[in-house]
Design a protein around this motif. Structure first.
Motif, PDB file in Angstrom:
ATOM      1  N   GLN A 173     -34.772  16.634  21.223  1.00 41.22           N
ATOM      2  CA  GLN A 173     -35.747  16.862  22.190  1.00 41.22           C
ATOM      3  C   GLN A 173     -35.440  16.942  23.639  1.00 41.22           C
ATOM      4  N   PRO A 174     -34.921  18.045  24.054  1.00 40.43           N
ATOM      5  CA  PRO A 174     -34.407  18.365  25.379  1.00 40.43           C
ATOM      6  C   PRO A 174     -35.283  18.653  26.397  1.00 40.43           C
ATOM      7  N   HIS A 175     -36.363  19.481  25.961  1.00 42.10           N
ATOM      8  CA  HIS A 175     -37.546  19.424  27.018  1.00 42.10           C
ATOM      9  C   HIS A 175     -38.239  18.666  27.268  1.00 42.10           C
ATOM     10  N   TYR A 176     -38.296  17.145  26.575  1.00 43.47           N
ATOM     11  CA  TYR A 176     -39.108  15.907  26.903  1.00 43.47           C
ATOM     12  C   TYR A 176     -38.219  15.115  27.768  1.00 43.47           C
ATOM     13  N   ILE A 177     -37.001  15.180  27.503  1.00 40.75           N
ATOM     14  CA  ILE A 177     -36.259  14.113  28.112  1.00 40.75           C
ATOM     15  C   ILE A 177     -36.514  13.680  29.644  1.00 40.75           C
ATOM     16  N   GLN A 178     -36.716  14.689  30.491  1.00 35.91           N
ATOM     17  CA  GLN A 178     -36.966  14.443  31.944  1.00 35.91           C
ATOM     18  C   GLN A 178     -38.558  13.974  32.097  1.00 35.91           C
ATOM     19  N   GLN A 179     -39.335  13.984  30.966  1.00 35.43           N
ATOM     20  CA  GLN A 179     -40.781  13.588  31.138  1.00 35.43           C
ATOM     21  C   GLN A 179     -40.995  12.109  30.806  1.00 35.43           C
ATOM     22  N   ILE A 180     -39.922  11.424  30.043  1.00 35.37           N
ATOM     23  CA  ILE A 180     -39.948  10.059  29.647  1.00 35.37           C
ATOM     24  C   ILE A 180     -39.404   9.198  30.847  1.00 35.37           C
ATOM     25  N   PRO A 181     -40.167   8.405  31.172  1.00 33.40           N
ATOM     26  CA  PRO A 181     -39.872   7.306  32.483  1.00 33.40           C
ATOM     27  C   PRO A 181     -38.698   6.624  31.883  1.00 33.40           C
ATOM     28  N   VAL A 182     -37.585   6.202  32.892  1.00 33.05           N
ATOM     29  CA  VAL A 182     -36.357   5.705  32.612  1.00 33.05           C
ATOM     30  C   VAL A 182     -36.524   4.498  31.910  1.00 33.05           C
ATOM     31  N   GLN A 183     -37.241   3.608  32.396  1.00 30.53           N
ATOM     32  CA  GLN A 183     -37.437   2.285  31.748  1.00 30.53           C
ATOM     33  C   GLN A 183     -37.581   2.662  30.021  1.00 30.53           C
ATOM     34  N   TYR A 184     -38.591   3.276  29.984  1.00 34.97           N
ATOM     35  CA  TYR A 184     -38.939   3.532  28.343  1.00 34.97           C
ATOM     36  C   TYR A 184     -37.625   4.051  27.810  1.00 34.97           C
ATOM     37  N   LEU A 185     -36.940   4.931  28.370  1.00 32.13           N
ATOM     38  CA  LEU A 185     -35.909   5.898  27.648  1.00 32.13           C
ATOM     39  C   LEU A 185     -34.886   4.550  27.361  1.00 32.13           C
ATOM     40  N   ALA A 186     -34.504   3.941  28.597  1.00 26.35           N
ATOM     41  CA  ALA A 186     -33.586   2.979  28.288  1.00 26.35           C
ATOM     42  C   ALA A 186     -33.792   1.845  27.262  1.00 26.35           C
ATOM     43  N   SER A 187     -35.155   1.479  27.208  1.00 22.67           N
ATOM     44  CA  SER A 187     -35.590   0.550  26.105  1.00 22.67           C
ATOM     45  C   SER A 187     -35.440   1.240  24.738  1.00 22.67           C
ATOM     46  N   PHE A 188     -35.759   2.521  24.676  1.00 25.56           N
ATOM     47  CA  PHE A 188     -35.556   2.881  23.476  1.00 25.56           C
ATOM     48  C   PHE A 188     -34.164   3.083  22.871  1.00 25.56           C
ATOM     49  N   LEU A 189     -33.243   3.465  23.568  1.00 24.60           N
ATOM     50  CA  LEU A 189     -31.915   3.417  23.384  1.00 24.60           C
ATOM     51  C   LEU A 189     -31.078   1.986  23.315  1.00 24.60           C
ATOM     52  N   GLY A 190     -31.868   1.161  23.681  1.00 22.06           N
ATOM     53  CA  GLY A 190     -31.366  -0.329  23.528  1.00 22.06           C
ATOM     54  C   GLY A 190     -30.370  -0.562  24.810  1.00 22.06           C
ATOM     55  N   ILE A 191     -30.558  -0.240  25.686  1.00 22.50           N
ATOM     56  CA  ILE A 191     -29.660  -0.364  26.837  1.00 22.50           C
ATOM     57  C   ILE A 191     -30.176  -0.705  28.201  1.00 22.50           C
ATOM     58  N   THR A 192     -29.809  -0.952  29.335  1.00 17.22           N
ATOM     59  CA  THR A 192     -30.509  -1.223  30.579  1.00 17.22           C
ATOM     60  C   THR A 192     -30.415   0.373  31.106  1.00 17.22           C
ATOM     61  N   ARG A 193     -31.242   0.144  32.390  1.00 17.48           N
ATOM     62  CA  ARG A 193     -31.735   1.317  32.991  1.00 17.48           C
ATOM     63  C   ARG A 193     -30.297   1.657  33.910  1.00 17.48           C
ATOM     64  N   ARG A 194     -29.421   0.734  34.172  1.00 16.40           N
ATOM     65  CA  ARG A 194     -28.108   1.086  34.896  1.00 16.40           C
ATOM     66  C   ARG A 194     -27.292   1.776  33.981  1.00 16.40           C
ATOM     67  N   HIS A 195     -27.141   1.268  32.624  1.00 10.87           N
ATOM     68  CA  HIS A 195     -26.597   1.880  31.881  1.00 10.87           C
ATOM     69  C   HIS A 195     -26.810   3.389  31.367  1.00 10.87           C
ATOM     70  N   LEU A 196     -27.989   3.612  31.278  1.00 12.05           N
ATOM     71  CA  LEU A 196     -28.626   4.919  31.187  1.00 12.05           C
ATOM     72  C   LEU A 196     -28.501   5.852  32.074  1.00 12.05           C
ATOM     73  N   SER A 197     -28.410   5.470  33.519  1.00 14.36           N
ATOM     74  CA  SER A 197     -27.931   6.094  34.592  1.00 14.36           C
ATOM     75  C   SER A 197     -26.586   6.484  34.433  1.00 14.36           C
ATOM     76  N   ARG A 198     -25.532   5.763  34.263  1.00 17.63           N
ATOM     77  CA  ARG A 198     -24.287   5.930  34.016  1.00 17.63           C
ATOM     78  C   ARG A 198     -24.040   7.148  33.052  1.00 17.63           C
ATOM     79  N   LEU A 199     -24.876   6.690  31.803  1.00 22.92           N
ATOM     80  CA  LEU A 199     -24.628   7.732  30.525  1.00 22.92           C
ATOM     81  C   LEU A 199     -24.979   9.228  31.173  1.00 22.92           C
TER      82      LEU A 199
END
Length: 187
Positions: free
Chosen positions: A155-181
């Motif tokens: 889903q590359p065209h949608y990733i930027q539309q998903i707020p970071v806190q929801y994306l991190a929660s979905f991935l099972g990680i913290t927002r900080r870890h997502l930023s690092r990824l």
């Protein structure tokens, strides 16, 4: 929607037309809910275009996003739809979302009157089970970077539309870890 149901391999054009005759269109604005925790879900929707998230609230009030939903799929609060009990989940639009809605009672009528719809329902339930199983296995055995990379690929065209806190929660990680990824995976 027609193509989605055709892909199941068991429905005729007449069968799909019968569903269209009992369906209606609905637009969910960003932030609106398809279903909220505590409600009994009595509808199924086909997502024509948009992004939704399914989440629940923990005992300490934290929202846990467990599913992200995109175009060309069916959505519902399945356990509530089946049991007739209030759902513990919320399904919320993350962007304006176009839906085709049909009521549980109308879908059940189709199933009771037509063996093709009975087979289609079986296939849909099997698909839901396999997706749930894949999600559980992925959370248990894949690294967060692998889960994120898979989402980027699918889903590359949608990733930027998903707020970071929801994306991190979905991935099972913290927002900080997502930023690092994100930094590590950016070219």
């Amino acid at each position: 929607m027609r193509e989605f149901f055709r892909s199941l391999g068991v429905l005729t054009e007449q069968d799909i037309t019968a569903l269209e005759q009992v369906s209606s269109r609905q637009t969910l604005p960003k932030g609106a809910f398809f279903v909220r925790e505590g409600q009994v879900c009595e509808q199924i929707a086909f997502v024509e275009k948009g992004i939704l998230r399914s989440f629940y609230t923990t005992a300490d009030g934290e929202e846990m996003t467990y599913c992200l939903l995109f175009d060309n799929i069916l959505i519902t609060a399945l356990s509530s739809l089946i049991s007739g009990r209030p759902t513990p989940e919320n399904i919320q639009a993350l962007a304006q979302t176009e839906l085709i809605i049909f009521a549980k009672k109308d879908f059940e009528t189709l199933i009771n009157q037509n063996v093709n719809w009975l087979m289609a329902n079986k296939i849909l339930l099997e698909q839901q089970y396999m997706e749930l199983e894949q999600r559980v296995f992925s959370l248990q055995k894949d690294k967060a970077a692998e889960r994120y990379q898979k989402l980027l690929t699918q889903q590359p065209h949608y990733i930027q539309q998903i707020p970071v806190q929801y994306l991190a929660s979905f991935l099972g990680i913290t927002r900080r870890h997502l930023s690092r990824l994100r930094r590590e995976l950016m070219p």
